[in-house]
Design a protein around this motif. Structure first.
Motif, mmCIF file in Angstrom:
data_model
loop_
_atom_site.group_PDB
_atom_site.id
_atom_site.type_symbol
_atom_site.label_atom_id
_atom_site.label_comp_id
_atom_site.label_asym_id
_atom_site.label_seq_id
_atom_site.Cartn_x
_atom_site.Cartn_y
_atom_site.Cartn_z
ATOM 1 N N LEU A 223 -12.373 4.726 -3.714
ATOM 2 C CA LEU A 223 -13.212 4.395 -2.787
ATOM 3 C C LEU A 223 -12.628 3.254 -2.426
ATOM 4 N N CYS A 224 -12.453 1.953 -3.841
ATOM 5 C CA CYS A 224 -11.692 0.300 -3.924
ATOM 6 C C CYS A 224 -10.842 0.598 -3.258
ATOM 7 N N PHE A 225 -9.839 1.389 -3.363
ATOM 8 C CA PHE A 225 -8.231 1.344 -3.452
ATOM 9 C C PHE A 225 -8.356 1.292 -1.688
ATOM 10 N N ASN A 226 -9.131 3.323 -1.123
ATOM 11 C CA ASN A 226 -9.019 3.494 0.332
ATOM 12 C C ASN A 226 -9.806 1.768 1.425
ATOM 13 N N GLY A 227 -10.334 1.750 0.670
ATOM 14 C CA GLY A 227 -11.636 0.653 1.338
ATOM 15 C C GLY A 227 -10.850 -0.532 1.814
ATOM 16 N N SER A 228 -9.805 -0.830 0.911
ATOM 17 C CA SER A 228 -9.276 -2.435 0.290
ATOM 18 C C SER A 228 -8.183 -1.620 1.396
ATOM 19 N N ALA A 229 -7.215 -0.707 1.279
ATOM 20 C CA ALA A 229 -6.258 -0.611 2.003
ATOM 21 C C ALA A 229 -6.758 -0.334 3.951
ATOM 22 N N THR A 230 -8.111 0.137 4.288
ATOM 23 C CA THR A 230 -7.762 0.526 5.229
ATOM 24 C C THR A 230 -8.498 -0.892 6.297
ATOM 25 N N LEU A 231 -9.085 -1.730 5.945
ATOM 26 C CA LEU A 231 -9.475 -3.580 6.101
ATOM 27 C C LEU A 231 -8.265 -4.095 6.257
ATOM 28 N N LEU A 232 -7.229 -3.881 4.747
ATOM 29 C CA LEU A 232 -6.036 -4.943 4.483
ATOM 30 C C LEU A 232 -5.203 -4.226 6.042
ATOM 31 N N TYR A 233 -5.359 -2.750 6.082
ATOM 32 C CA TYR A 233 -4.462 -2.258 7.571
ATOM 33 C C TYR A 233 -4.286 -2.296 8.464
ATOM 34 N N LEU A 234 -6.024 -2.532 8.754
ATOM 35 C CA LEU A 234 -6.403 -3.018 10.230
ATOM 36 C C LEU A 234 -5.945 -4.114 10.204
ATOM 37 N N VAL A 235 -6.567 -6.192 9.536
ATOM 38 C CA VAL A 235 -5.972 -6.468 9.451
ATOM 39 C C VAL A 235 -4.719 -6.472 9.965
ATOM 40 N N TYR B 81 0.662 -1.314 -0.196
ATOM 41 C CA TYR B 81 0.106 0.101 -0.141
ATOM 42 C C TYR B 81 0.913 1.534 0.286
ATOM 43 N N TRP B 82 2.081 1.219 0.543
ATOM 44 C CA TRP B 82 2.841 2.601 0.784
ATOM 45 C C TRP B 82 3.089 2.681 -0.651
ATOM 46 N N ILE B 83 3.759 1.774 -1.851
ATOM 47 C CA ILE B 83 3.644 1.862 -3.322
ATOM 48 C C ILE B 83 2.542 2.013 -4.125
ATOM 49 N N LEU B 84 1.612 1.469 -3.614
ATOM 50 C CA LEU B 84 0.332 2.251 -4.456
ATOM 51 C C LEU B 84 0.201 3.419 -4.697
ATOM 52 N N THR B 85 0.113 3.825 -2.654
ATOM 53 C CA THR B 85 -0.451 5.123 -2.236
ATOM 54 C C THR B 85 0.805 6.078 -3.017
ATOM 55 N N VAL B 86 1.865 5.704 -3.303
ATOM 56 C CA VAL B 86 3.124 6.636 -4.185
ATOM 57 C C VAL B 86 2.861 7.512 -5.167
ATOM 58 N N PHE B 87 1.507 6.031 -5.997
ATOM 59 C CA PHE B 87 1.694 5.565 -7.869
ATOM 60 C C PHE B 87 0.150 7.396 -7.936
ATOM 61 N N PHE B 88 -0.388 7.414 -6.203
ATOM 62 C CA PHE B 88 -1.466 7.658 -6.742
ATOM 63 C C PHE B 88 -1.379 8.533 -7.041
ATOM 64 N N LEU B 89 -0.424 9.567 -4.911
ATOM 65 C CA LEU B 89 0.181 10.901 -5.189
ATOM 66 C C LEU B 89 0.978 11.798 -6.138
ATOM 67 N N ILE B 90 1.863 10.460 -7.493
ATOM 68 C CA ILE B 90 2.418 11.111 -8.751
ATOM 69 C C ILE B 90 1.127 11.828 -9.127
ATOM 70 N N MET B 91 -0.112 10.718 -9.306
ATOM 71 C CA MET B 91 -0.996 11.017 -10.748
ATOM 72 C C MET B 91 -1.379 12.130 -9.823
ATOM 73 N N TYR B 92 -2.379 12.291 -8.770
ATOM 74 C CA TYR B 92 -2.915 13.435 -8.409
ATOM 75 C C TYR B 92 -1.800 14.830 -8.577
ATOM 76 N N LEU B 93 -0.906 14.659 -7.872
ATOM 77 C CA LEU B 93 0.395 15.851 -8.271
ATOM 78 C C LEU B 93 0.484 16.957 -9.705
ATOM 79 N N SER B 94 0.757 15.471 -10.805
ATOM 80 C CA SER B 94 1.276 15.744 -11.456
ATOM 81 C C SER B 94 -0.374 15.389 -12.949
#
Length: 169
Positions: A104-116, A75-88
């Motif tokens: 919504l799908c990305f952050n929802g899955s990140a919330t669930l898997l990070y909670l576990v 999720y760190w790698i994907l979040t960096v990817f999304f940051l680049i997508m939004y900044l650029s």
């Protein structure tokens, strides 16, 4: 009559189904000042702390840390990817992708898997109480819960954006 003396009429039509696209990639300097921008930066910083605190130890002694490390790095790698997508503003070049649904799908899955992962991390720390890496593992569990809160806030913001998009103007 000469061909050059006739007037030629050219008519063009545009489709209402085509979305405007930009040809250059821009830079959205204000994105980092928005709540989603602040949350993405927090997710990157705290997520980096989670996996760095685990990766810097002999985590392989307790197999559960492998799962936590996988979730944190993934999720760190994907979040960096999304940051680049939004900044650029690269996402504006792909209007056919429903970005509010993707977020919504990305952050929802990140919330669930990070909670576990945070629960597994916290439960695994007790197995290493006598281990010299105990403090790093305990800190990683704390930051895993912090990242979970950040992703849950991002999920809420994405949900409201997704919901308002579906209801129309």
């Amino acid at each position: 009559m000469d061909d050059h003396s006739r007037s030629h009429t050219i008519s063009t039509t545009t489709s209402s189904f085509s979305a405007p696209t930009t040809t250059t990639v821009g830079y959205d300097k204000n994105f980092l000042r928005t709540p989603p921008g602040v949350l993405i930066v927090a997710e990157i910083i705290f997520g980096l702390l989670v996996w760095a605190l685990i990766a810097g130890t002999s985590y392989f002694r307790i197999s559960a840390f492998g799962w936590v490390l996988f979730v944190a790095v993934f999720y760190w790698i994907l979040t960096v990817f999304f940051l680049i997508m939004y900044l650029s503003m690269a996402y504006t070049r792909m209007p056919q992708i429903p970005w509010s649904t993707v977020g919504l799908c990305f952050n929802g899955s990140a919330t669930l898997l990070y909670l576990v992962a945070a629960i597994v991390d916290a439960a695994s720390v007790s197995h290493g109480k006598d281990h010299h890496n105990y403090n790093s593992w305990a800190a990683s569990a704390f930051f895993a819960f912090v990242v979970t809160l950040c992703y849950s806030a991002s999920t809420y913001l994405c949900y409201t954006a997704w919901r308002s998009r579906d209801q129309g103007p």
